[in-house]
Design an enzyme around this catalytic site. Structure first.
Site, PDB file in Angstrom:
ATOM      1  N   ASP A  68      -1.374   9.669 -49.213  1.00 33.61           N
ATOM      2  CA  ASP A  68      -1.495   8.486 -48.370  1.00 33.61           C
ATOM      3  C   ASP A  68      -1.289   8.921 -46.928  1.00 33.61           C
ATOM      4  O   ASP A  68      -0.162   9.178 -46.493  1.00 33.61           O
ATOM      5  CB  ASP A  68      -0.452   7.444 -48.773  1.00 33.61           C
ATOM      6  CG  ASP A  68      -0.604   6.141 -47.985  1.00 33.61           C
ATOM      7  OD1 ASP A  68      -1.467   6.098 -47.075  1.00 33.61           O
ATOM      8  OD2 ASP A  68       0.137   5.189 -48.274  1.00 33.61           O
ATOM      9  N   HIS A 134     -25.802   3.150 -41.843  1.00 35.91           N
ATOM     10  CA  HIS A 134     -26.084   3.777 -43.124  1.00 35.91           C
ATOM     11  C   HIS A 134     -27.369   4.590 -42.986  1.00 35.91           C
ATOM     12  O   HIS A 134     -28.054   4.525 -41.955  1.00 35.91           O
ATOM     13  CB  HIS A 134     -26.209   2.744 -44.241  1.00 35.91           C
ATOM     14  CG  HIS A 134     -24.885   2.282 -44.787  1.00 35.91           C
ATOM     15  ND1 HIS A 134     -24.035   3.124 -45.462  1.00 35.91           N
ATOM     16  CD2 HIS A 134     -24.267   1.071 -44.739  1.00 35.91           C
ATOM     17  CE1 HIS A 134     -22.951   2.461 -45.815  1.00 35.91           C
ATOM     18  NE2 HIS A 134     -23.063   1.207 -45.386  1.00 35.91           N
ATOM     19  N   ILE A 136     -30.386   4.367 -43.788  1.00 35.28           N
ATOM     20  CA  ILE A 136     -31.632   3.752 -43.326  1.00 35.28           C
ATOM     21  C   ILE A 136     -31.623   3.514 -41.810  1.00 35.28           C
ATOM     22  O   ILE A 136     -32.662   3.649 -41.148  1.00 35.28           O
ATOM     23  CB  ILE A 136     -31.904   2.439 -44.098  1.00 35.28           C
ATOM     24  CG1 ILE A 136     -33.346   1.977 -43.860  1.00 35.28           C
ATOM     25  CG2 ILE A 136     -30.891   1.360 -43.746  1.00 35.28           C
ATOM     26  CD1 ILE A 136     -33.780   0.870 -44.802  1.00 35.28           C
ATOM     27  N   ASP A 164     -28.800  10.810 -45.478  1.00 31.88           N
ATOM     28  CA  ASP A 164     -27.474  11.211 -45.942  1.00 31.88           C
ATOM     29  C   ASP A 164     -27.416  12.669 -46.386  1.00 31.88           C
ATOM     30  O   ASP A 164     -26.515  13.415 -45.987  1.00 31.88           O
ATOM     31  CB  ASP A 164     -27.036  10.333 -47.121  1.00 31.88           C
ATOM     32  CG  ASP A 164     -26.472   8.999 -46.678  1.00 31.88           C
ATOM     33  OD1 ASP A 164     -26.311   8.785 -45.459  1.00 31.88           O
ATOM     34  OD2 ASP A 164     -26.199   8.153 -47.541  1.00 31.88           O
TER      35      ASP A 164
END
Length: 381
Positions: A68, A134, A136, A164
């Site tokens: 964490d 993203h 696209i 990506d």
């Protein structure tokens, strides 16, 4: 067998991956496939991929620990790993790693020879650097998306492979390995690798930009040799609803294609006259609709006509050529692509199933000599 006992060309290279989704994990998987010892630092609660971690193949060949980074001891634990690593990969938005205390300044102070790989869509700087995006949206602004699809229709979405993984993951891997080579050379040092999907995708269009400058490429969709604009480089439907892909660019391959398809001489000659390409496309489409995909596959098999069936993801592993080469492999009951590329002396392999978050804490604490890693069942609450 542990991830540290692989035999790929990157055996002995240690990688810390700060967990994320998409191109960062895929880049780390590629390094792991090639033999690197990749430790994925998962956060409690895991990444929001939406599938069972047992099926997240981008985490194969890795080991996982839970940290964490917002806890008091979180950053120190990551830095303990960094001290023993060669490469770190993170895919946060710019500034996030710094706020968490594991940015380049802290990591390189702890390990001056570290290669710090940063995977983002927009890059570490620029007007859009801090904006969400993203695949696209990244490929849209580079011009790459504009080339894909039929004229008169919206651009077609090429899954998330072009941005990506091609423009992102592969450029990050090239970058961190080049930087690692520099770091290990005499007088070399560690450094930061800023891999932006927009940069990589734009770089992929280099040849097209050259053709555009030379007047050999039109800046519109479906009007060029390689974008479906010509009738002998495209896809056609068969009588059973399947499709065949045609790539008969060179004259000798086209001649074989036209002969086997059954085009008459006058129709076949339309290849040399772009004004007749619509006529040729119509004739080719009509011929393909006369037989099934299997029948056309059998007819073109073993020829240099540059024709292949369009297979689905489930069909592809059974293709005779791919099966003979072992392009796909089975591991843990899952059929998946085998590591690539291939090496004559240090071939990579699928050694471990997808890492479960935190499942390898004991192994990593022992093998990397990092006692600050807490086993998942004894994490502080």
């Amino acid at each position: 067998m542990t991830a540290a006992t692989g035999n790929g060309p990157l055996f002995g290279v240690r990688v810390v991956e700060l967990a994320g989704i998409g191109p960062g994990p895929y880049a780390a998987m590629l390094l792991a496939d090639l033999g690197a010892d990749v430790v994925r630092v998962d956060r409690p609660g895991g990444a929001d991929l939406g599938i069972d971690p047992a099926y997240d193949l981008t985490n194969r060949n890795k080991r996982s620990v839970l940290v964490d980074l917002k806890a008091d001891d979180g950053p120190a634990t990551v830095l303990d790993l960094v001290e023993r690593a060669d490469i770190l990969i993170e895919g946060y938005r710019p500034g996030v790693a710094e706020r968490l205390g594991v940015g380049p300044r802290e990591c390189l102070a702890r390990n001056p020879g570290l290669v710090y790989g940063r995977m983002t869509g927009w890059g570490q700087e620029g007007p859009l650097a801090h904006r969400a995006g993203h695949d696209i949206t990244y490929i849209a602004v580079t011009g790459a998306l504009s080339m894909i699809g039929a004229p008169g229709e919206p651009p077609a979405v090429p899954a998330n492979l072009l941005g990506d993984y091609a423009g992102g993951s592969l450029y990050l891997v090239v970058g961190v390995l080049a930087a690692l080579h520099h770091a290990r050379a005499e007088g070399g040092t560690g450094q930061v690798v800023d891999a932006a999907i927009t940069d990589g995708t734009a770089h992929l269009t280099t040849m097209i930009h050259g053709m555009l400058a030379a007047g050999a490429w039109q800046d519109r969709r479906g009007a060029n040799l390689l974008d479906g604009g010509c009738p002998f480089y495209g896809t056609y439907e068969t009588s059973d609803g399947g499709h065949m892909a045609v790539g008969a660019l060179e004259q000798r391959f086209y001649d074989e294609f036209a002969r086997l398809l059954g085009l008459d001489g006058h129709t076949a000659a339309a290849r040399r006259d772009p004004a007749r390409w619509d006529e040729l496309r119509t004739a080719v489409a009509a011929r393909f609709r006369t037989r099934t995909r299997a029948e056309w596959t059998a007819l073109f098999e073993g020829t240099d006509a540059c024709v292949a069936p369009v297979l689905s993801l489930r069909e592809a592993p059974d293709h005779p050529h791919l099966a003979a080469r072992g392009t796909f492999t089975g591991h843990g009951g899952i059929t998946q692509p085998a590591p690539a590329p291939r090496f004559s002396a240090t071939q990579g392999s699928v050694r471990r199933p997808p890492a479960r978050p935190g499942a390898d804490a004991d192994e990593v604490a022992r093998d990397w000599d990092v006692p600050s890693i807490h086993p998942a069942d004894r994490r502080p609450m």
